[in-house]
Design a protein around this motif. Sequence first.
Motif, PDB file in Angstrom:
ATOM      1  N   MET A  21       0.829  -1.214   0.000  1.00  0.00           N
ATOM      2  CA  MET A  21       0.000   0.000   0.000  1.00  0.00           C
ATOM      3  C   MET A  21       0.861   1.260   0.000  1.00  0.00           C
ATOM      4  O   MET A  21       0.531   2.240  -0.668  1.00  0.00           O
ATOM      5  CB  MET A  21      -0.958  -0.012   1.198  1.00  0.00           C
ATOM      6  N   VAL A  28      -0.046   5.351   0.235  1.00  0.00           N
ATOM      7  CA  VAL A  28      -0.645   5.498   1.562  1.00  0.00           C
ATOM      8  C   VAL A  28      -0.388   4.224   2.375  1.00  0.00           C
ATOM      9  O   VAL A  28      -0.618   3.125   1.900  1.00  0.00           O
ATOM     10  CB  VAL A  28      -2.160   5.821   1.472  1.00  0.00           C
ATOM     11  N   SER A  57      -4.319   4.579   5.755  1.00  0.00           N
ATOM     12  CA  SER A  57      -5.511   4.174   5.012  1.00  0.00           C
ATOM     13  C   SER A  57      -6.688   3.910   5.945  1.00  0.00           C
ATOM     14  O   SER A  57      -7.835   4.082   5.540  1.00  0.00           O
ATOM     15  CB  SER A  57      -5.229   2.939   4.148  1.00  0.00           C
ATOM     16  N   LEU A  99      -6.541   6.349  -1.737  1.00  0.00           N
ATOM     17  CA  LEU A  99      -7.105   5.179  -1.051  1.00  0.00           C
ATOM     18  C   LEU A  99      -7.516   4.110  -2.057  1.00  0.00           C
ATOM     19  O   LEU A  99      -7.218   2.924  -1.876  1.00  0.00           O
ATOM     20  CB  LEU A  99      -8.305   5.598  -0.193  1.00  0.00           C
ATOM     21  N   ALA A 140      -4.459   2.351  -3.547  1.00  0.00           N
ATOM     22  CA  ALA A 140      -3.789   1.445  -2.603  1.00  0.00           C
ATOM     23  C   ALA A 140      -4.620   0.204  -2.313  1.00  0.00           C
ATOM     24  O   ALA A 140      -4.087  -0.827  -1.904  1.00  0.00           O
ATOM     25  CB  ALA A 140      -3.485   2.183  -1.306  1.00  0.00           C
ATOM     26  N   GLU A 141      -5.912   0.284  -2.526  1.00  0.00           N
ATOM     27  CA  GLU A 141      -6.810  -0.835  -2.221  1.00  0.00           C
ATOM     28  C   GLU A 141      -6.586  -2.028  -3.157  1.00  0.00           C
ATOM     29  O   GLU A 141      -6.661  -3.176  -2.748  1.00  0.00           O
ATOM     30  CB  GLU A 141      -8.264  -0.358  -2.288  1.00  0.00           C
TER      31      GLU A 141
END
Length: 157
Positions: free
Chosen positions: A26, A31, A36, A101, A104-105
Motif C-alpha cells: 500500500m 498510503v 488508510s 485510497l 492502494a486498495e
Amino acid sequence: MKKTFEVSDKLFELYHRVHRLVNESMTEEGVSLARSKFLFFLSKLGPCRSTDIACALNFAPRTVTEAIDGLERDRLVMRKPDPEDRRAKIVSITETGRAVLQAAEHPRKQLIEEIFSALDDEQLDQLYDIVSKLVEKTDDIRKRKEEAEAAEIAVAR
C-alpha cells in the motif's frame, strides 16, 4: 497447553507478516496501512470530528491529531470549523485522498488473494469458522472484564 501457545504464536506471526506485506504494497501506492484506516473511516462515514475518529478506531486523541496533521499536509483530508462547536474542527477526506485510497486498495486485495490462495474453499470456510469462534471468545472475555470493572466501581462507591 503447549500446542495452544504454538498455535497462538503462529497466528501472531501470520498477522505480523501479512500486516508488513500489505503495508509495504500500500505504501508503494502512496498510503500506508495505518493512514488508510483513517481515510477509509472518513470515506465510509463522511465528515466528522477527530474525537469521533479516535473513539471509533480506539486511538489516543493525540495520535489522531498527529495523523490528521500529516494527512492534511499531504492534502488527503481537510479540516473545516464545526458549525455547532467553534472550538472543534470537522475532518473530511478530499478527492485526492479518495484517489490515493482507491489506488492502494487494489494491491492490498491482490496480495490478500495471493496469500489465501494457499487454502482451498473448504479450508477457507474452516479457517473462517475457527477465527470467528476465537473473536467471539475474546468478545466474551472483554465483556466479562468490563462487567467486573463496573462491579468494582459500584462497590467502591
